[in-house]
Design a protein around this motif. Structure first.
Motif, PDB file in Angstrom:
ATOM      1  N   VAL A   1      -4.282  -2.350   1.509  1.00 44.13           N
ATOM      2  CA  VAL A   1      -4.234  -0.984   0.975  1.00 44.13           C
ATOM      3  C   VAL A   1      -2.849  -0.714   0.387  1.00 44.13           C
ATOM      4  CG1 VAL A   1      -4.329   1.464   1.601  1.00 44.13           C
ATOM      5  CG2 VAL A   1      -5.975  -0.145   2.575  1.00 44.13           C
ATOM      6  N   ILE A   2      -1.829  -1.115   1.103  1.00 48.21           N
ATOM      7  CA  ILE A   2      -0.453  -0.881   0.659  1.00 48.21           C
ATOM      8  C   ILE A   2      -0.137  -1.739  -0.561  1.00 48.21           C
ATOM      9  CG2 ILE A   2       1.963  -0.963   1.336  1.00 48.21           C
ATOM     10  CD1 ILE A   2       0.224   1.219   2.723  1.00 48.21           C
ATOM     11  N   ILE A   3      -0.606  -2.973  -0.561  1.00 49.11           N
ATOM     12  CA  ILE A   3      -0.357  -3.861  -1.699  1.00 49.11           C
ATOM     13  C   ILE A   3      -1.011  -3.313  -2.953  1.00 49.11           C
ATOM     14  CG2 ILE A   3      -0.850  -6.162  -2.622  1.00 49.11           C
ATOM     15  CD1 ILE A   3      -0.469  -7.153   0.345  1.00 49.11           C
ATOM     16  N   ARG A   4      -2.264  -2.830  -2.837  1.00 46.09           N
ATOM     17  CA  ARG A   4      -2.946  -2.246  -4.004  1.00 46.09           C
ATOM     18  C   ARG A   4      -2.240  -0.972  -4.470  1.00 46.09           C
ATOM     19  NH1 ARG A   4      -7.736  -3.302  -1.160  1.00 46.09           N
ATOM     20  NH2 ARG A   4      -7.915  -1.083  -0.744  1.00 46.09           N
ATOM     21  N   LEU A   5      -1.770  -0.168  -3.507  1.00 47.80           N
ATOM     22  CA  LEU A   5      -1.034   1.046  -3.848  1.00 47.80           C
ATOM     23  C   LEU A   5       0.232   0.692  -4.626  1.00 47.80           C
ATOM     24  CD1 LEU A   5      -0.589   4.126  -3.579  1.00 47.80           C
ATOM     25  CD2 LEU A   5       0.575   3.627  -1.422  1.00 47.80           C
ATOM     26  N   LYS A   6       0.940  -0.323  -4.161  1.00 47.20           N
ATOM     27  CA  LYS A   6       2.168  -0.752  -4.833  1.00 47.20           C
ATOM     28  C   LYS A   6       1.866  -1.232  -6.254  1.00 47.20           C
ATOM     29  CE  LYS A   6       5.896  -4.141  -4.418  1.00 47.20           C
ATOM     30  NZ  LYS A   6       6.398  -5.278  -3.652  1.00 47.20           N
ATOM     31  N   GLN A   7       0.810  -2.025  -6.411  1.00 42.94           N
ATOM     32  CA  GLN A   7       0.437  -2.525  -7.735  1.00 42.94           C
ATOM     33  C   GLN A   7       0.056  -1.372  -8.659  1.00 42.94           C
ATOM     34  OE1 GLN A   7      -2.670  -5.243  -6.634  1.00 42.94           O
ATOM     35  NE2 GLN A   7      -1.260  -6.969  -6.362  1.00 42.94           N
ATOM     36  N   ARG A   8      -0.705  -0.410  -8.141  1.00 40.18           N
ATOM     37  CA  ARG A   8      -1.105   0.739  -8.952  1.00 40.18           C
ATOM     38  C   ARG A   8       0.123   1.558  -9.361  1.00 40.18           C
ATOM     39  NH1 ARG A   8      -4.168   4.948  -5.926  1.00 40.18           N
ATOM     40  NH2 ARG A   8      -5.097   3.086  -5.079  1.00 40.18           N
ATOM     41  N   PHE A   9       1.059   1.738  -8.434  1.00 38.96           N
ATOM     42  CA  PHE A   9       2.264   2.494  -8.744  1.00 38.96           C
ATOM     43  C   PHE A   9       3.096   1.787  -9.815  1.00 38.96           C
ATOM     44  CE2 PHE A   9       6.734   3.599  -7.985  1.00 38.96           C
ATOM     45  CZ  PHE A   9       6.658   4.963  -8.212  1.00 38.96           C
TER      46      PHE A   9
ATOM     47  N   GLY B   1       8.053   5.041  -1.088  1.00 34.02           N
ATOM     48  CA  GLY B   1       9.468   5.198  -0.743  1.00 34.02           C
ATOM     49  C   GLY B   1       9.952   4.089   0.181  1.00 34.02           C
ATOM     50  N   TRP B   2       9.163   3.806   1.211  1.00 36.02           N
ATOM     51  CA  TRP B   2       9.528   2.731   2.139  1.00 36.02           C
ATOM     52  C   TRP B   2       9.578   1.386   1.426  1.00 36.02           C
ATOM     53  CZ3 TRP B   2       5.585   4.947   6.079  1.00 36.02           C
ATOM     54  CH2 TRP B   2       6.192   5.942   6.847  1.00 36.02           C
ATOM     55  N   LEU B   3       8.599   1.136   0.558  1.00 33.98           N
ATOM     56  CA  LEU B   3       8.585  -0.129  -0.182  1.00 33.98           C
ATOM     57  C   LEU B   3       9.818  -0.245  -1.068  1.00 33.98           C
ATOM     58  CD1 LEU B   3       4.805  -0.266  -1.139  1.00 33.98           C
ATOM     59  CD2 LEU B   3       5.983  -1.808   0.433  1.00 33.98           C
ATOM     60  N   GLN B   4      10.209   0.847  -1.698  1.00 36.44           N
ATOM     61  CA  GLN B   4      11.391   0.829  -2.550  1.00 36.44           C
ATOM     62  C   GLN B   4      12.676   0.682  -1.736  1.00 36.44           C
ATOM     63  OE1 GLN B   4      10.886   4.425  -4.848  1.00 36.44           O
ATOM     64  NE2 GLN B   4       9.768   3.340  -6.458  1.00 36.44           N
ATOM     65  N   ASP B   5      12.637   1.088  -0.473  1.00 34.99           N
ATOM     66  CA  ASP B   5      13.796   0.916   0.414  1.00 34.99           C
ATOM     67  C   ASP B   5      13.860  -0.485   1.003  1.00 34.99           C
ATOM     68  OD1 ASP B   5      14.687   3.470  -0.004  1.00 34.99           O
ATOM     69  OD2 ASP B   5      13.817   4.283   1.852  1.00 34.99           O
ATOM     70  N   GLY B   6      12.853  -1.326   0.695  1.00 36.30           N
ATOM     71  CA  GLY B   6      12.873  -2.714   1.153  1.00 36.30           C
ATOM     72  C   GLY B   6      12.055  -3.003   2.391  1.00 36.30           C
ATOM     73  N   VAL B   7      11.280  -2.042   2.853  1.00 39.64           N
ATOM     74  CA  VAL B   7      10.415  -2.271   4.016  1.00 39.64           C
ATOM     75  C   VAL B   7       9.230  -3.126   3.564  1.00 39.64           C
ATOM     76  CG1 VAL B   7       8.999  -1.174   5.794  1.00 39.64           C
ATOM     77  CG2 VAL B   7      11.110  -0.075   5.022  1.00 39.64           C
ATOM     78  N   ALA B   8       8.864  -4.108   4.360  1.00 37.81           N
ATOM     79  CA  ALA B   8       7.766  -5.014   4.021  1.00 37.81           C
ATOM     80  C   ALA B   8       6.429  -4.272   4.033  1.00 37.81           C
ATOM     81  CB  ALA B   8       7.709  -6.170   5.014  1.00 37.81           C
TER      82      ALA B   8
ATOM     83  N   ALA C   1       1.984  -0.207 -12.112  1.00 37.39           N
ATOM     84  CA  ALA C   1       1.269  -0.190 -13.392  1.00 37.39           C
ATOM     85  C   ALA C   1       1.235   1.199 -14.019  1.00 37.39           C
ATOM     86  CB  ALA C   1      -0.154  -0.701 -13.190  1.00 37.39           C
ATOM     87  N   THR C   2       1.063   2.235 -13.194  1.00 43.63           N
ATOM     88  CA  THR C   2       0.851   3.579 -13.738  1.00 43.63           C
ATOM     89  C   THR C   2       1.971   4.558 -13.438  1.00 43.63           C
ATOM     90  OG1 THR C   2      -0.308   4.382 -11.773  1.00 43.63           O
ATOM     91  CG2 THR C   2      -1.652   3.303 -13.474  1.00 43.63           C
ATOM     92  N   GLY C   3       2.762   4.275 -12.408  1.00 45.65           N
ATOM     93  CA  GLY C   3       3.797   5.211 -12.003  1.00 45.65           C
ATOM     94  C   GLY C   3       3.272   6.395 -11.219  1.00 45.65           C
ATOM     95  N   ARG C   4       2.013   6.317 -10.782  1.00 47.69           N
ATOM     96  CA  ARG C   4       1.383   7.420 -10.037  1.00 47.69           C
ATOM     97  C   ARG C   4       0.850   6.905  -8.705  1.00 47.69           C
ATOM     98  NH1 ARG C   4      -2.746  10.618 -12.868  1.00 47.69           N
ATOM     99  NH2 ARG C   4      -1.557  12.412 -12.195  1.00 47.69           N
ATOM    100  N   VAL C   5       0.731   7.805  -7.733  1.00 48.54           N
ATOM    101  CA  VAL C   5       0.183   7.431  -6.442  1.00 48.54           C
ATOM    102  C   VAL C   5      -1.091   8.205  -6.106  1.00 48.54           C
ATOM    103  CG1 VAL C   5       2.385   6.694  -5.466  1.00 48.54           C
ATOM    104  CG2 VAL C   5       1.648   9.055  -5.176  1.00 48.54           C
ATOM    105  N   GLN C   6      -1.464   9.170  -6.946  1.00 50.97           N
ATOM    106  CA  GLN C   6      -2.653   9.980  -6.664  1.00 50.97           C
ATOM    107  C   GLN C   6      -3.922   9.131  -6.788  1.00 50.97           C
ATOM    108  OE1 GLN C   6      -0.330  11.034  -8.896  1.00 50.97           O
ATOM    109  NE2 GLN C   6       0.626  12.618  -7.657  1.00 50.97           N
ATOM    110  N   GLU C   7      -4.968   9.588  -6.088  1.00 52.17           N
ATOM    111  CA  GLU C   7      -6.257   8.912  -6.188  1.00 52.17           C
ATOM    112  C   GLU C   7      -6.801   9.034  -7.600  1.00 52.17           C
ATOM    113  OE1 GLU C   7      -9.335   9.940  -3.517  1.00 52.17           O
ATOM    114  OE2 GLU C   7      -8.188   9.413  -1.754  1.00 52.17           O
TER     115      GLU C   7
END
Length: 83
Positions: A38-46, A17-24, A48-54
């Protein structure tokens, strides 16, 4: 080296949510006390997949509970002290 901190599903959702709001990514990482990678990998995974779960992890399933593990460790500690 400090122990790794797992992000909860709630924290992962907040981060996206923060990333989509423009927070670095660095600022998001600071807010959640994790490394920026960790955040960069999370963003890339989201993206690619549209999911945030482990992801599912392979590995042998646990047989004992954490409580049973502590009991076993205590018993071993007593055995070495008395033996």
């Amino acid at each position: 080296m400090p122990p790794r901190r797992k992000l909860s599903d709630l924290d992962r959702g907040r981060a996206i949510g923060w990333l989509q709001d423009g927070v670095a990514a660095r600022q998001v990482a600071q807010r959640l006390a994790v490394a920026p990678s960790v955040i960069i990998r999370l963003k890339q995974r989201f993206q690619a997949t549209g999911r945030v779960q482990e992801r599912q992890r392979s590995g042998r399933p646990r047989v004992t509970t954490q409580r049973e593990d502590r009991f076993i460790q205590r018993q071993l500690g007593h055995a070495t002290k008395n033996g």
